[in-house]
Design a protein around this motif. Structure first.
Motif, PDB file in Angstrom:
ATOM      1  N   SER A  70       0.842  -1.202   0.000  1.00 42.30           N
ATOM      2  CA  SER A  70       0.000   0.000   0.000  1.00 42.30           C
ATOM      3  C   SER A  70       0.873   1.246   0.000  1.00 42.30           C
ATOM      4  CB  SER A  70      -0.914   0.025   1.230  1.00 42.30           C
ATOM      5  OG  SER A  70      -0.190   0.378   2.397  1.00 42.30           O
ATOM      6  N   ASN A  71       0.221   2.379  -0.209  1.00 45.48           N
ATOM      7  CA  ASN A  71       0.837   3.669   0.095  1.00 45.48           C
ATOM      8  C   ASN A  71       0.560   3.975   1.565  1.00 45.48           C
ATOM      9  OD1 ASN A  71       1.512   4.089  -2.698  1.00 45.48           O
ATOM     10  ND2 ASN A  71      -0.619   4.672  -3.048  1.00 45.48           N
ATOM     11  N   TYR A  72       1.397   4.790   2.172  1.00 46.64           N
ATOM     12  CA  TYR A  72       1.180   5.080   3.581  1.00 46.64           C
ATOM     13  C   TYR A  72       1.580   6.516   3.915  1.00 46.64           C
ATOM     14  CZ  TYR A  72       6.054   5.427   4.934  1.00 46.64           C
ATOM     15  OH  TYR A  72       7.344   5.871   5.076  1.00 46.64           O
ATOM     16  N   GLU A  73       0.978   7.023   4.987  1.00 39.87           N
ATOM     17  CA  GLU A  73       1.409   8.242   5.655  1.00 39.87           C
ATOM     18  C   GLU A  73       1.351   7.955   7.146  1.00 39.87           C
ATOM     19  OE1 GLU A  73      -0.945  11.624   4.587  1.00 39.87           O
ATOM     20  OE2 GLU A  73      -1.014  11.070   2.463  1.00 39.87           O
ATOM     21  N   VAL A  74       2.396   8.291   7.883  1.00 39.67           N
ATOM     22  CA  VAL A  74       2.403   7.990   9.316  1.00 39.67           C
ATOM     23  C   VAL A  74       3.191   9.055  10.076  1.00 39.67           C
ATOM     24  CG1 VAL A  74       4.492   6.554   9.192  1.00 39.67           C
ATOM     25  CG2 VAL A  74       2.842   6.181  11.034  1.00 39.67           C
ATOM     26  N   LYS A  75       2.749   9.297  11.301  1.00 36.33           N
ATOM     27  CA  LYS A  75       3.460  10.203  12.198  1.00 36.33           C
ATOM     28  C   LYS A  75       3.132   9.828  13.626  1.00 36.33           C
ATOM     29  CE  LYS A  75       4.414  15.066  13.219  1.00 36.33           C
ATOM     30  NZ  LYS A  75       4.138  16.475  12.872  1.00 36.33           N
ATOM     31  N   GLY A  76       4.165   9.685  14.451  1.00 34.27           N
ATOM     32  CA  GLY A  76       3.921   9.366  15.847  1.00 34.27           C
ATOM     33  C   GLY A  76       5.121   8.709  16.491  1.00 34.27           C
ATOM     34  N   ASN A  77       4.838   7.852  17.471  1.00 33.28           N
ATOM     35  CA  ASN A  77       5.884   7.152  18.209  1.00 33.28           C
ATOM     36  C   ASN A  77       5.508   5.691  18.377  1.00 33.28           C
ATOM     37  OD1 ASN A  77       7.807   9.406  19.281  1.00 33.28           O
ATOM     38  ND2 ASN A  77       5.733  10.161  19.720  1.00 33.28           N
ATOM     39  N   LEU A  78       6.514   4.814  18.222  1.00 31.46           N
ATOM     40  CA  LEU A  78       6.348   3.385  18.433  1.00 31.46           C
ATOM     41  C   LEU A  78       7.276   2.964  19.561  1.00 31.46           C
ATOM     42  CD1 LEU A  78       6.392   2.146  14.715  1.00 31.46           C
ATOM     43  CD2 LEU A  78       4.399   2.770  16.102  1.00 31.46           C
ATOM     44  N   LEU A  79       6.710   2.608  20.721  1.00 33.34           N
ATOM     45  CA  LEU A  79       7.520   2.295  21.905  1.00 33.34           C
ATOM     46  C   LEU A  79       8.514   3.425  22.165  1.00 33.34           C
ATOM     47  CD1 LEU A  79       8.224  -1.512  21.254  1.00 33.34           C
ATOM     48  CD2 LEU A  79       6.412  -0.497  22.646  1.00 33.34           C
ATOM     49  N   LEU A  80       8.021   4.644  22.068  1.00 34.79           N
ATOM     50  CA  LEU A  80       8.791   5.872  22.277  1.00 34.79           C
ATOM     51  C   LEU A  80       9.821   6.131  21.186  1.00 34.79           C
ATOM     52  CD1 LEU A  80       9.314   5.677  26.147  1.00 34.79           C
ATOM     53  CD2 LEU A  80       7.411   6.667  24.852  1.00 34.79           C
ATOM     54  N   PHE A  81       9.804   5.324  20.135  1.00 30.28           N
ATOM     55  CA  PHE A  81      10.707   5.514  18.997  1.00 30.28           C
ATOM     56  C   PHE A  81       9.948   6.317  17.949  1.00 30.28           C
ATOM     57  CE2 PHE A  81      14.737   3.812  17.416  1.00 30.28           C
ATOM     58  CZ  PHE A  81      14.689   4.151  16.065  1.00 30.28           C
ATOM     59  N   PRO A  82      10.441   7.503  17.527  1.00 30.07           N
ATOM     60  CA  PRO A  82       9.689   8.334  16.582  1.00 30.07           C
ATOM     61  C   PRO A  82       9.595   7.686  15.209  1.00 30.07           C
ATOM     62  CG  PRO A  82      11.887   9.225  16.915  1.00 30.07           C
ATOM     63  CD  PRO A  82      11.731   8.121  17.915  1.00 30.07           C
ATOM     64  N   ILE A  83       8.468   7.937  14.542  1.00 32.13           N
ATOM     65  CA  ILE A  83       8.294   7.474  13.169  1.00 32.13           C
ATOM     66  C   ILE A  83       7.505   8.527  12.405  1.00 32.13           C
ATOM     67  CG2 ILE A  83       6.201   6.163  13.779  1.00 32.13           C
ATOM     68  CD1 ILE A  83       6.967   4.202  11.510  1.00 32.13           C
ATOM     69  N   GLU A  84       7.971   8.852  11.209  1.00 35.27           N
ATOM     70  CA  GLU A  84       7.289   9.850  10.388  1.00 35.27           C
ATOM     71  C   GLU A  84       7.701   9.632   8.933  1.00 35.27           C
ATOM     72  OE1 GLU A  84       6.796  14.728   9.904  1.00 35.27           O
ATOM     73  OE2 GLU A  84       7.985  13.861  11.543  1.00 35.27           O
ATOM     74  N   GLY A  85       6.723   9.697   8.037  1.00 36.80           N
ATOM     75  CA  GLY A  85       7.061   9.570   6.629  1.00 36.80           C
ATOM     76  C   GLY A  85       5.859   9.252   5.769  1.00 36.80           C
ATOM     77  N   ASN A  86       6.099   9.112   4.483  1.00 37.56           N
ATOM     78  CA  ASN A  86       5.072   8.707   3.531  1.00 37.56           C
ATOM     79  C   ASN A  86       5.765   8.046   2.351  1.00 37.56           C
ATOM     80  OD1 ASN A  86       5.355  10.838   1.179  1.00 37.56           O
ATOM     81  ND2 ASN A  86       5.460  11.972   3.117  1.00 37.56           N
ATOM     82  N   GLY A  87       5.133   7.041   1.801  1.00 39.64           N
ATOM     83  CA  GLY A  87       5.740   6.307   0.697  1.00 39.64           C
ATOM     84  C   GLY A  87       5.051   4.972   0.499  1.00 39.64           C
ATOM     85  N   LYS A  88       5.841   3.931   0.227  1.00 37.50           N
ATOM     86  CA  LYS A  88       5.316   2.594  -0.002  1.00 37.50           C
ATOM     87  C   LYS A  88       5.509   1.729   1.240  1.00 37.50           C
ATOM     88  CE  LYS A  88       4.243   3.192  -4.385  1.00 37.50           C
ATOM     89  NZ  LYS A  88       2.832   3.116  -4.876  1.00 37.50           N
ATOM     90  N   PHE A  89       4.493   0.930   1.531  1.00 36.17           N
ATOM     91  CA  PHE A  89       4.571  -0.030   2.631  1.00 36.17           C
ATOM     92  C   PHE A  89       4.422  -1.437   2.082  1.00 36.17           C
ATOM     93  CE2 PHE A  89       2.109  -2.908   5.325  1.00 36.17           C
ATOM     94  CZ  PHE A  89       2.991  -3.065   6.385  1.00 36.17           C
ATOM     95  N   VAL A  90       5.246  -2.352   2.586  1.00 42.43           N
ATOM     96  CA  VAL A  90       5.134  -3.771   2.243  1.00 42.43           C
ATOM     97  C   VAL A  90       5.227  -4.578   3.527  1.00 42.43           C
ATOM     98  CG1 VAL A  90       6.142  -5.729   1.022  1.00 42.43           C
ATOM     99  CG2 VAL A  90       6.157  -3.465  -0.042  1.00 42.43           C
ATOM    100  N   GLY A  91       4.276  -5.504   3.705  1.00 39.12           N
ATOM    101  CA  GLY A  91       4.309  -6.386   4.856  1.00 39.12           C
ATOM    102  C   GLY A  91       4.128  -7.827   4.429  1.00 39.12           C
ATOM    103  N   ASN A  92       5.007  -8.701   4.877  1.00 42.43           N
ATOM    104  CA  ASN A  92       4.902 -10.138   4.609  1.00 42.43           C
ATOM    105  C   ASN A  92       4.656 -10.865   5.924  1.00 42.43           C
ATOM    106  OD1 ASN A  92       5.500 -10.464   1.670  1.00 42.43           O
ATOM    107  ND2 ASN A  92       7.363  -9.380   2.270  1.00 42.43           N
ATOM    108  N   PHE A  93       3.588 -11.654   5.965  1.00 40.77           N
ATOM    109  CA  PHE A  93       3.186 -12.344   7.186  1.00 40.77           C
ATOM    110  C   PHE A  93       3.024 -13.835   6.888  1.00 40.77           C
ATOM    111  CE2 PHE A  93       1.427  -8.113   6.876  1.00 40.77           C
ATOM    112  CZ  PHE A  93       1.860  -7.507   8.048  1.00 40.77           C
ATOM    113  N   THR A  94       3.458 -14.672   7.818  1.00 45.75           N
ATOM    114  CA  THR A  94       3.308 -16.111   7.639  1.00 45.75           C
ATOM    115  C   THR A  94       2.516 -16.713   8.797  1.00 45.75           C
ATOM    116  OG1 THR A  94       5.356 -16.661   8.812  1.00 45.75           O
ATOM    117  CG2 THR A  94       5.524 -16.225   6.441  1.00 45.75           C
TER     118      THR A  94
END
Length: 249
Positions: A125-149
């Protein structure tokens, strides 16, 4: 709400694109009073699996591989995980390889439960995100890929049979709940922090090292989203076919 918006979008797409109401010839309806209805339903879902990738127009089921979702919004506000994310033009690959492990349908108690296994699921997908993950900052927009088994999914419906204006009985779902477990996950967000490679690599590395902890924090949010997707698939079918069409007495 996420749940309602996904149901609405998928339902409108299904109903607007399809007008036929005949069941496919390869589907044999299960009688609702059949003592072996669970095995019958399991066999029916296995029989239609080869057709789900391209969709089943006769049943108002859109293509499931890839399954396409126009947009999903995730807003999480816990102490450890706090972010706002928008995923657009989302495509999910691997749904057509589902395996039905167990079904428990009880029309007397008006309940339905199914355990579904997905060996591999890939999300782009395309994505836009801003915030914190376990107090680790995250910010950006672009392409997202997730592989799950090894995705284990449990689907529960509370339903009832109601009479519509044409006097026919239809199945309505009052509540639905989806829960899941994942064996492994590999995630990648491109173009984090305006393309800063060092920060982007560090953040993606952190996400993949801590994905289990992050998942536990946002799991209720994801399960609510999955509930909307599942209802978006089933709702057009239940609104088009009567209970006697799908589950004759």
């Amino acid at each position: 709400m996420i749940f309602k918006s996904i149901v609405l979008v998928l339902s409108i797409i299904s109903i607007n694109e399809i007008s036929s109401r005949s069941l496919p010839s390869y589907i044999k309806p299960c009688k609702r009073n059949d003592p072996n209805i669970n095995e019958c339903l399991k066999k029916m879902l296995e029989n239609i699996r080869p057709y789900t990738g391209k969709g089943i127009p006769e049943m108002h089921i859109l293509p499931l591989d890839p399954i396409k979702i126009p947009a999903v919004t995730l807003n999480q506000g816990s102490d450890s995980v706090n972010f706002a994310a928008l995923f657009t033009d989302l495509k999910g690959y691997g749904v057509k390889s589902y395996q039905v492990q167990k079904i428990n349908a009880n029309f007397k108690n008006e309940t339905f439960e199914a355990d579904i296994y997905l060996p591999l699921l890939r999300i782009e997908s395309n994505y836009e995100v801003k915030g914190n993950l376990l107090l680790f900052p995250i910010e950006g927009n672009g392409k997202f890929v997730g592989n799950f088994t090894d995705a284990q999914t449990n689907i529960k419906f509370e339903m009832k049979v109601v009479r519509k204006n044409n006097k026919k009985a239809f199945i309505e779902v009052n509540k639905n709940k989806v829960s899941f477990r994942i064996g492994t996950a590999k995630l990648h967000f491109s173009n984090l922090f305006d393309g800063n490679k060092e920060l982007s690599d560090d953040t993606n590395r952190f996400i993949n090292e801590k994905w289990k902890e992050l998942l536990e924090d946002i799991k209720p949010l994801l399960e609510d989203t999955l509930s909307g997707i599942v209802m978006g698939i089933f709702k057009p079918v239940l609104e088009t076919y009567s209970a006697d069409d799908l589950f004759p007495i």
